[in-house]
Design an enzyme around this catalytic site. Structure first.
Site, PDB file in Angstrom:
ATOM      1  N   HIS A   7       0.829  -1.222   0.000  1.00 26.92           N
ATOM      2  CA  HIS A   7       0.000   0.000   0.000  1.00 26.92           C
ATOM      3  C   HIS A   7       0.858   1.265   0.000  1.00 26.92           C
ATOM      4  O   HIS A   7       2.055   1.205  -0.270  1.00 26.92           O
ATOM      5  CB  HIS A   7      -1.048  -0.083   1.104  1.00 26.92           C
ATOM      6  CG  HIS A   7      -1.830  -1.356   0.969  1.00 26.92           C
ATOM      7  ND1 HIS A   7      -2.851  -1.531   0.068  1.00 26.92           N
ATOM      8  CD2 HIS A   7      -1.641  -2.574   1.544  1.00 26.92           C
ATOM      9  CE1 HIS A   7      -3.289  -2.779   0.113  1.00 26.92           C
ATOM     10  NE2 HIS A   7      -2.571  -3.441   0.995  1.00 26.92           N
ATOM     11  N   HIS A  62       2.338  -7.751   3.512  1.00 27.49           N
ATOM     12  CA  HIS A  62       0.980  -7.250   3.762  1.00 27.49           C
ATOM     13  C   HIS A  62       0.430  -7.746   5.097  1.00 27.49           C
ATOM     14  O   HIS A  62       0.995  -8.633   5.735  1.00 27.49           O
ATOM     15  CB  HIS A  62       0.033  -7.716   2.647  1.00 27.49           C
ATOM     16  CG  HIS A  62       0.269  -7.023   1.346  1.00 27.49           C
ATOM     17  ND1 HIS A  62      -0.556  -6.052   0.864  1.00 27.49           N
ATOM     18  CD2 HIS A  62       1.293  -7.141   0.456  1.00 27.49           C
ATOM     19  CE1 HIS A  62      -0.071  -5.598  -0.294  1.00 27.49           C
ATOM     20  NE2 HIS A  62       1.045  -6.248  -0.556  1.00 27.49           N
ATOM     21  N   GLU A  98       1.040 -12.454   3.546  1.00 21.62           N
ATOM     22  CA  GLU A  98       0.001 -11.928   4.435  1.00 21.62           C
ATOM     23  C   GLU A  98       0.373 -12.396   5.839  1.00 21.62           C
ATOM     24  O   GLU A  98       0.213 -13.570   6.182  1.00 21.62           O
ATOM     25  CB  GLU A  98      -1.383 -12.444   4.030  1.00 21.62           C
ATOM     26  CG  GLU A  98      -1.882 -11.932   2.683  1.00 21.62           C
ATOM     27  CD  GLU A  98      -2.397 -10.492   2.710  1.00 21.62           C
ATOM     28  OE1 GLU A  98      -2.336  -9.835   3.782  1.00 21.62           O
ATOM     29  OE2 GLU A  98      -2.850 -10.024   1.652  1.00 21.62           O
TER      30      GLU A  98
HETATM   31 ZN   LIG Z   1      -2.500  -5.425   1.622  1.00 20.12          ZN
END
Ligand SMILES: [Zn+2]
Length: 188
Positions: A9, A84, A151
């Site tokens: 991001h 992430h 993740e």
């Molecule tokens: Zn993300």
């Protein structure tokens, strides 16, 4: 060996902070940058070259920002890491690659193994969600080197304790996964 680290991001959360936990005022962009920066320090300490870029432009969609994929391909990096934090209330880690059979799959398994091995002793409900192929992810499809998208855990579940208190362990696990993979290449 050159390692490109892409915390997920937009830098500073503008315009895209990723997922958020409003109650705890936590943002994915900030957690990812913390893990990515620490991971880079561990990799440099292991003798690897590191570049880090967090940008709103992954592959040309926002030309006002530096392009993550182009920077990695032009360097050129040997390994690409996108870091992430998940959302949706689940538990645990999952790591994505372009192709389970390829080098990216091997790299993904090395990182996933280290993450689960390191964090689950602190919380047995931190699950191994596995390594998954996701060839349509922009950073996996358009990079020219083995690439993974990690993740690390869920911002909106009990994982948040690990995400906030064990950031150093998360960073170290990702770095160890990379060195496990690199050592395999040396031995192979
Ligand atoms: Zn993300």
């Amino acid at each position: 060996m050159r390692i490109f680290i892409n915390p997920g991001h937009a830098l500073g959360g503008d315009p895209d902070p990723g997922c958020i936990n409003p109650a705890l005022t936590l943002r994915e962009c900030d957690l990812a940058l913390t893990y990515g920066s620490l991971c880079g320090k561990y990799l440099e300490a292991a003798g690897l070259e590191v570049k880090l870029l967090q940008s709103h432009n992954l592959y040309g969609e926002a030309p006002g920002y530096p392009c993550v994929v182009d920077e990695a391909n032009n360097w050129p990096a040997d390994i690409f890491l996108s870091i992430h934090v998940n959302a949706g209330g689940g538990r645990g880690a999952e790591t994505y690659c372009y192709d389970l059979q390829g080098a990216g799959g091997r790299l993904a398994r090395a990182i996933q193994n280290q993450l689960v091995k390191t964090l689950s002793p602190f919380d047995p409900d931190y699950k191994d969600r596995g390594v998954k192929a996701h060839p349509s992810f922009c950073v996996l499809r358009n990079t020219t080197m083995p690439a993974v998208l990690i993740e690390t855990g869920f911002i909106d579940s009990e994982d948040v304790n690990l995400l906030t208190r064990h950031g150093d362990d998360i960073a170290r696990s990702i770095a160890r996964g990379v060195t496990d993979y690199a050592n395999f290449l040396v031995r192979a």
